[in-house]
Design an enzyme around this catalytic site. Structure first.
Site, PDB file in Angstrom:
ATOM      1  N   LYS A 128      44.296  39.028   8.452  1.00 24.74           N
ATOM      2  CA  LYS A 128      43.921  40.313   7.674  1.00 24.74           C
ATOM      3  C   LYS A 128      42.470  39.726   6.883  1.00 24.74           C
ATOM      4  CE  LYS A 128      44.518  44.915   7.342  1.00 24.74           C
ATOM      5  NZ  LYS A 128      45.363  45.645   8.665  1.00 24.74           N
ATOM      6  N   ASP A 168      39.945  48.687   8.525  1.00 25.86           N
ATOM      7  CA  ASP A 168      40.773  49.022   8.030  1.00 25.86           C
ATOM      8  C   ASP A 168      40.325  50.045   6.757  1.00 25.86           C
ATOM      9  OD1 ASP A 168      43.784  48.175   7.639  1.00 25.86           O
ATOM     10  OD2 ASP A 168      43.049  48.486   5.640  1.00 25.86           O
TER      11      ASP A 168
HETATM   12  N1  GLU Z   1      43.555  47.746  10.396  1.00 23.20           N
HETATM   13  C1  GLU Z   1      44.365  48.180  11.459  1.00 23.20           C
HETATM   14  C2  GLU Z   1      45.697  47.843  11.229  1.00 23.20           C
HETATM   15  O1  GLU Z   1      46.418  47.849  10.140  1.00 23.20           O
HETATM   16  C3  GLU Z   1      43.912  47.642  12.875  1.00 23.20           C
HETATM   17  C4  GLU Z   1      43.755  46.379  13.001  1.00 23.20           C
HETATM   18  C5  GLU Z   1      43.064  46.005  14.448  1.00 23.20           C
HETATM   19  O2  GLU Z   1      42.552  46.800  15.019  1.00 23.20           O
HETATM   20  O3  GLU Z   1      42.672  44.612  14.463  1.00 23.20           O
HETATM   21  O4  GLU Z   1      46.713  47.554  12.336  1.00 23.20           O
END
Ligand code: GLU
Length: 449
Positions: A128, A168
């Protein structure tokens, strides 16, 4: 030592090594409470220190991001990428741009992502990233300059087979476009290094809908498992971004009546229901005009706006929190339960405080934790990666089917590892154990690294 004592000593260690990071502690403890009893009779996981290793990100990259605003002022933000674990695939997870972003928040998100991605059944590790940059109120040019500067540094650490960021909170199609453009300019390569891309340059159909749809599929499976349906249920949803709006759309399709939406300033309550027409208006408000949810009441007089409040005070059968972490306190949970709420499906990441989770479990309501309920988004990101590698685009019907199958498979895994009696499944425990097993076994296979 009993598992309880081992968990206590593990928690002390996590706290000592990560001072001042409450969100990270919360996410790690929540998993620990499911896993320590599970591995009590599995000494191989204990000897390999799997839980300790999972709670230590592979690496954290921190960098300065300088950019110039439209008035020519120099602005300074901080950027991060937390690469938590790549035992089952390259690091994968979104980027969050929001003034509240801290290292603790990104560490909790990367940790959660590791288990969530494992649950999808696709080969993706957990990561992340993000920044304390606030896109709200910035011009497109300012957002572009920030994204270019952010990517100039991040670019050293990502790659289509290494680490694949996505969106996100605060990072949507516009930001992904700018980030992708800068990556392409720096590397001179056109690869699937980001997901959530526009359809013109390698994006996947239904990616934007997938998280919200997935959270409702999970809810639907849970409700069906106790012999009921969503038909006629009153539903409270928080947030008004892509997760909230597509959860609303899918809940409406399945016969539910969604009566609330929110943003960081407050929530709207529309007792007549937020139908397709009203929802299209909200989507335009949030993605094109980038306005506030309070404006809904000027357009639709059946609704009322509650400044500075959360929607959980409105009586409902089902709650789908789709805004942000810790948006359901113990008091909110008590209010939901008192008003007869029977199910909660977490569209946002870790939206319930630990005390609220404890109350949901104690009351044995149907509770789908975020790592299971919102995994549909990253699952379709995984499918976007597959399409990019094969240089093809799947049709919408194929992707819809794959998403539904993945969510069903997640529901069934939670049931398998979380069933506590003929009538009760602890989905939180099930999700934690099912997510853990695959990552832990891969780590064991790789040796001590
Ligand atoms: N931010 C989204 C999550 O919390 C998607 C992450 C992604 O698609 O890599 O899963």
């Amino acid at each position: 030592m009993s598992w309880q004592e081992k968990l206590e000593s593990f928690k002390n260690g996590v706290e000592k090594r990560n001072p001042g990071e409450p969100e990270f502690h919360q996410a790690v403890y929540e998993v620990g409470a499911s896993i320590f009893p599970y591995i009590e009779d599995k000494p191989w996981y204990q000897e390999a220190q799997i839980m300790e290793r999972l709670a230590e990100p592979d690496r954290i990259i921190i960098f300065r991001v300088c950019w110039e605003d439209d008035q020519g002022n120099v602005r300074v933000n901080r950027g991060w990428r937390v690469q938590n674990n790549n035992a089952i695939g390259p690091y994968k997870g979104g980027l969050r741009f929001h003034p509240s972003v801290t290292q603790s928040i990104l560490k909790f998100l990367a940790y959660e992502q590791t288990f969530k991605n494992s649950l999808t059944g696709l080969p993706m590790g957990g990561g992340k990233g993000g920044s304390n940059f606030n896109p709200k109120g910035k011009s497109n040019n300012e957002v572009m300059r920030f994204c270019q500067s952010f990517m100039t540094e991040l670019d050293h650490y990502i790659g289509a087979d290494m680490d694949i960021p996505a969106g996100d909170i605060g990072v949507g199609a516009r930001e992904i476009g700018y980030l992708f453009g800068q990556h392409k300019r720096l590397t001179k390569e056109f690869t699937g290094v980001l997901t959530g891309k526009g359809m013109e340059f390698g994006g996947s159909l239904i990616r934007v809908e997938a998280t919200g749809y997935g959270a409702v599929y999970m809810l639907d499976s849970m409700i069906k498992s106790v012999g009921s349906t969503l038909e006629g249920k009153t539903i409270c949803i928080s947030g008004s971004g892509n997760v909230a709006t597509y959860a609303t759309e899918k809940a409406n399709h399945l016969g539910g009546k969604v009566v609330t939406l929110s943003d960081s300033s407050g929530f709207i309550h529309d007792p007549e229901g937020i139908d397709a027409e009203k929802l299209a208006w909200v989507c335009e408000l949030k993605t094109v005009r980038r306005g506030r949810i309070s404006e809904y009441c000027d357009e639709f007089p059946s609704a009322q706006y509650y400044e500075g409040k959360r929607p959980w005070m409105v009586a409902c059968d089902v709650a789908i929190p789709c805004a942000t972490q810790n948006e359901i306190s113990a008091d909110d949970a008590a209010e939901l339960i008192k008003n007869g709420c029977i199910a909660v499906s977490e569209g946002a990441n870790m939206p319930s405080e630990q005390a609220a989770v404890d109350m949901f479990l104690e009351q044995k309501i149907l509770f789908a934790p975020s790592k299971a309920a919102n995994a549909g988004g990253v699952a379709v990101s995984g499918l976007e990666m597959s399409q990019n590698s094969a240089r093809i685009s799947w049709k919408e019907a194929e992707l819809q089917k794959l998403l539904q199958d993945i969510m069903l498979q997640i529901h069934d895994q939670c049931e398998k590892y979380g069933r506590e009696s003929d009538t009760y499944v602890n989905y939180l425990k099930g999700a934690n154990i099912a997510g853990f097993i695959k990552v832990a076994d891969a780590m064991m296979a790789h040796g001590i690294i």
